[in-house]
Design a protein around this motif. Structure first.
Motif, short mmCIF file in Angstrom:
data_model
loop_
_atom_site.label_atom_id
_atom_site.label_comp_id
_atom_site.label_asym_id
_atom_site.label_seq_id
_atom_site.Cartn_x
_atom_site.Cartn_y
_atom_site.Cartn_z
N ASP A 213 -9.34 10.04 -1.87
CA ASP A 213 -10.20 10.87 -1.03
C ASP A 213 -10.76 11.97 -1.91
O ASP A 213 -10.00 12.81 -2.41
CB ASP A 213 -9.40 11.49 0.13
CG ASP A 213 -9.37 10.63 1.37
OD1 ASP A 213 -10.25 9.76 1.51
OD2 ASP A 213 -8.45 10.81 2.20
N SER B 67 -11.24 0.09 2.18
CA SER B 67 -10.07 -0.79 2.16
C SER B 67 -10.43 -2.25 1.93
O SER B 67 -9.71 -2.97 1.22
CB SER B 67 -9.27 -0.66 3.46
OG SER B 67 -8.75 0.64 3.59
N LYS C 53 -11.39 7.26 1.75
CA LYS C 53 -10.74 6.11 1.15
C LYS C 53 -10.48 4.98 2.15
O LYS C 53 -10.46 3.81 1.78
CB LYS C 53 -9.43 6.52 0.49
CG LYS C 53 -8.42 7.22 1.38
CD LYS C 53 -7.21 7.67 0.57
CE LYS C 53 -6.25 8.54 1.35
NZ LYS C 53 -5.69 7.94 2.55
N LYS C 54 -10.30 5.33 3.42
CA LYS C 54 -9.99 4.31 4.42
C LYS C 54 -11.10 3.28 4.55
O LYS C 54 -10.84 2.07 4.69
CB LYS C 54 -9.77 5.00 5.78
CG LYS C 54 -9.32 4.08 6.90
CD LYS C 54 -7.85 3.81 6.81
CE LYS C 54 -7.36 3.00 8.01
NZ LYS C 54 -5.92 2.74 7.95
N ARG D 248 -8.40 13.22 3.74
CA ARG D 248 -7.20 14.07 3.73
C ARG D 248 -7.14 15.01 2.53
O ARG D 248 -6.14 15.69 2.34
CB ARG D 248 -5.94 13.18 3.74
CG ARG D 248 -5.74 12.38 5.01
CD ARG D 248 -5.41 13.31 6.18
NE ARG D 248 -5.16 12.55 7.38
CZ ARG D 248 -6.11 12.22 8.25
NH1 ARG D 248 -7.36 12.59 8.04
NH2 ARG D 248 -5.81 11.52 9.33
N THR D 249 -8.20 15.03 1.73
CA THR D 249 -8.23 15.93 0.58
C THR D 249 -8.96 17.21 0.95
O THR D 249 -10.08 17.17 1.48
CB THR D 249 -8.92 15.27 -0.63
OG1 THR D 249 -8.15 14.15 -1.05
CG2 THR D 249 -9.06 16.24 -1.79
N HIS E 227 0.84 -1.19 0.00
CA HIS E 227 0.00 0.00 0.00
C HIS E 227 0.87 1.24 0.00
O HIS E 227 1.90 1.30 0.69
CB HIS E 227 -0.90 -0.05 1.25
CG HIS E 227 -1.53 1.26 1.62
ND1 HIS E 227 -0.88 2.21 2.38
CD2 HIS E 227 -2.75 1.77 1.34
CE1 HIS E 227 -1.69 3.24 2.56
NE2 HIS E 227 -2.81 3.00 1.94
N GLN E 228 0.50 2.23 -0.79
CA GLN E 228 1.18 3.51 -0.75
C GLN E 228 0.16 4.62 -0.98
O GLN E 228 -0.91 4.39 -1.54
CB GLN E 228 2.27 3.58 -1.82
CG GLN E 228 1.77 3.44 -3.25
CD GLN E 228 2.88 3.62 -4.27
OE1 GLN E 228 3.73 4.49 -4.12
NE2 GLN E 228 2.87 2.78 -5.30
N THR E 229 0.50 5.81 -0.51
CA THR E 229 -0.36 6.97 -0.67
C THR E 229 0.36 8.02 -1.50
O THR E 229 1.51 8.36 -1.22
CB THR E 229 -0.76 7.56 0.69
OG1 THR E 229 -1.44 6.57 1.46
CG2 THR E 229 -1.69 8.76 0.51
N ARG F 167 -5.61 13.10 -2.36
CA ARG F 167 -4.75 12.04 -1.83
C ARG F 167 -5.35 10.69 -2.23
O ARG F 167 -6.55 10.46 -2.10
CB ARG F 167 -4.63 12.14 -0.31
CG ARG F 167 -3.91 13.40 0.14
CD ARG F 167 -3.75 13.45 1.64
NE ARG F 167 -2.85 12.42 2.14
CZ ARG F 167 -1.53 12.55 2.21
NH1 ARG F 167 -0.94 13.66 1.80
NH2 ARG F 167 -0.77 11.58 2.69
N VAL F 168 -4.49 9.82 -2.72
CA VAL F 168 -4.94 8.56 -3.31
C VAL F 168 -4.16 7.39 -2.70
O VAL F 168 -2.93 7.43 -2.66
CB VAL F 168 -4.74 8.55 -4.85
CG1 VAL F 168 -5.29 7.27 -5.45
CG2 VAL F 168 -5.41 9.77 -5.48
N ASP F 169 -4.87 6.38 -2.23
CA ASP F 169 -4.24 5.13 -1.82
C ASP F 169 -4.15 4.21 -3.04
O ASP F 169 -5.11 4.08 -3.81
CB ASP F 169 -5.06 4.43 -0.73
CG ASP F 169 -4.84 5.04 0.64
OD1 ASP F 169 -3.96 5.92 0.76
OD2 ASP F 169 -5.55 4.66 1.58
#
Length: 504
Positions: free
Chosen positions: A89, A72, A68-69, A95-96, A30-32, A43-45
């Motif tokens: 998001d 998951s 986005k969380k 977080r956006t 996983h990265q953001t 912000r994108v996961d």
């Protein structure tokens, strides 16, 4: 008694430790990242497949007041199929940064999809656009303009005034036809109007295969963690993208870990409050009010507040999507109740000197912020983004001041704990809120105020109010101060509201 308190504290700590271990035990890569497509800085996961080259891509969109969380579990499920999953998001969520509007969320999503295609991170015929609620509607709308392999709409937001949904309740109008392959999923425990709207949507499909699946014993939100819903989505994606082999379902141990840690924090809250607040020597006058008269005053004041907001939503300057309406409602309702009970309020505050009341108020405020940080941090770490960013903290003082008059009035009219007993007092305060919320929702249906988000969030506010009122009673019992309990409750209400409403 002392050993019982120690055992409770020990169980709470153990549940928090267990929950932390379960929630973070995940094998997914996983990265953001931050995208700036068309000035939409989101912000994108990105969840990569566990092994090998990605066999396709999924863009997964959350619903309104989500992030986005919370997506998951579905993201991990598609990763198990060898898919690369993008989960942004949307503006004003998580977080956006804002501003949020349904139209801007749609425009930013389309720009993001086109950018991913331009840089060859998405191949249209190997891509699925998926979303929940508002995100499902956005996925359908974007797919009508950007051809992709398929669209997955999980309990999509209605886009047509039908089945009891009036035009002002819609986030989007002018619904497009479903193009290509599509899967629409509904929950068996959702309102019938939403299931019927989803059925109509599936029936409108043109070219390609369109399927509507109803998952029994699933609600609008629980669909996001439902194994049957995810399995149906995986099977459909495998058919659309011609994927061989079956994918396993991701573990739901992290979800269990969230609940374990949340339960542990609940067990620790009351002992923490008692230790920090200590016993106070304040005097509480006994006030005798009639519940029947109180409820009539509450209904009349709530109706007046709704009518005034129909004329002018004066807190719209706060730019919190429909949260400004709730803040205005509670401010007007609180001020009207304060005026009606000003003699009782004066008697309560006159019973003790001001310096003696200041200390418990300060302790209650510190306690509220600590609890707010603990619970929002736990949610943010394990389940759903709840940590307030700078834009939300800037609005916090205004929300706190808007909520404070109602909480003061509620504490005064409910009286001290000794006057009614804890359970009767809790039932009274919750009944007051239920009646006020009922008038608020009546305004949505009969005055067509369009504040549909307040209807959708009603169950979550109900659960929050139960926990908040219970902890407010602990503060009142320990401090003997109505002001301390009101400040404590208003801080928690402001934090919860700013975490759940989008920044507009």
């Amino acid at each position: 008694m002392k050993s019982r308190k120690m055992l409770r504290a020990l169980v709470g700590v153990m549940l928090c430790a267990l929950g932390f271990w379960l929630a973070l035990a995940t094998p997914y890569r996983h990265q953001t990242v931050v995208t700036d497509a068309a000035s939409c800085r989101m912000r994108v996961d990105i969840i990569e497949p566990l092994s090998g080259t990605p066999r396709g891509s999924v863009l997964l969109l959350h619903g309104i007041s989500a992030n986005k969380k919370i997506m998951s579990y579905f993201g991990q499920g598609f990763s198990e199929q060898g898919m690369r999953v993008f989960i942004p998001d949307l503006p004003g969520h998580g977080r956006t940064a804002g501003p949020f509007s349904p139209a801007r969320a749609e425009a930013c999503t389309e720009s993001f999809v086109r950018e991913l295609i331009a840089v060859h991170l998405l191949t249209p015929d190997r891509t699925v656009l998926a979303g929940h609620s508002m995100g499902g509607a956005i996925a359908i709308r974007v797919a009508s303009r950007v051809p992709v392999a398929g669209v997955l709409a999980i309990s999509p937001a209605p886009m047509r005034p039908a089945h009891g949904t009036s035009p002002e309740m819609l986030l989007f109008d002018n619904p497009p036809e479903l193009k290509g392959n599509a899967l629409v999923i509904s929950g068996g425990w959702e309102p019938k109007s939403m299931r019927d709207a989803a059925q109509d949507l599936a029936a409108s499909g043109g070219e390609g295969a369109t399927k509507h699946v109803i998952v029994s014993r699933a609600t609008h939100v629980s669909l996001l963690f439902d194994r049957e819903a995810l399995r149906a989505s995986q099977d459909w994606a495998a058919q659309v993208l011609h994927l061989e082999g079956s994918a396993r379902l991701p573990s739901r141990w992290p979800l269990l870990g969230f609940f374990a840690g949340f339960s542990g924090l609940l067990l620790l809250t009351a002992p923490f409050l008692r230790e920090l607040l200590g016993k106070s020597a304040l005097t509480e006058p006994t006030l005798h009010g009639k519940s029947a008269r109180l409820f009539l005053e509450l209904i009349a004041s709530s109706a007046a507040a709704v009518l005034l907001l129909r004329w002018n939503n004066f807190l719209r300057v706060l730019h919190v999507f429909e949260g400004d309406y709730l803040a205005g409602f509670l401010l007007l309702l609180g001020l009207l109740l304060v005026l009606l009970h000003h003699k009782d309020i004066h008697a309560v505050f006159r019973a003790n000197p001001a310096p003696a009341q200041l200390r418990p108020i300060l302790k209650a405020a510190v306690s509220a912020f600590v609890i707010l940080f603990l619970f929002s941090g736990w949610f943010d770490l394990t389940f759903s983004a709840a940590w307030l960013d700078a834009a939300r903290w800037l609005r916090f003082p205004a929300f706190f001041l808007a909520f404070l008059p109602y909480h003061i009035a509620e504490e005064i009219v409910a009286g001290p704990l000794t006057s009614r007993g804890p359970m009767k007092r809790l039932a009274l305060t919750l009944s007051m809120r239920l009646m006020a919320w009922g008038v608020l929702l009546a305004g949505i249906f009969f005055l067509h105020s369009g504040q549909i988000l307040l209807l959708l969030l009603a169950p979550y506010f109900g659960f929050f109010c139960l926990l908040q009122r219970t902890s407010m009673d602990v503060v009142r019992r320990e401090t003997g101060s109505a002001a301390a309990a009101a400040v404590f409750g208003a801080i928690l209400m402001a934090g919860f509201s700013l975490a759940i409403f989008p920044v507009a």
